[in-house]
Design a protein around this motif. Structure first.
Motif: not given
Length: 73
Positions: A15, A19-20, A23-24, A30
């Motif tokens: 990803r 995106y990461r 989520k974090e 996103r």
């Protein structure tokens, strides 16, 4: 194995950075970063904004950004 199936599987595992980050940071998608970028550039979520209508929002990250920005506690 089909080449297209293999390609889809490998891209799912890798990803992109937004995106990461989403989520974090607890964002649903996103696209939240795009709204924040637009706000930084054009100041669309200023103090004069009282109501916002979000049409066709899925998964709802823009609504999430709006609620966090407009209804700061």
């Amino acid at each position: 194995m089909c080449r297209y199936f293999q390609m889809g599987k490998s891209t799912k595992d890798k990803r992109d950075i937004y995106y990461r980050l989403a989520k974090e940071q607890g964002w649903r998608a996103r696209s939240a970063f795009k709204l924040l970028q637009i706000h930084d550039e054009f100041n669309i979520l200023n103090d004069d904004v009282k109501r916002v209508i979000d049409l066709c929002a899925a998964p709802g990250s823009w609504s999430q950004v709006l609620s966090r920005t407009l209804y700061k506690t």
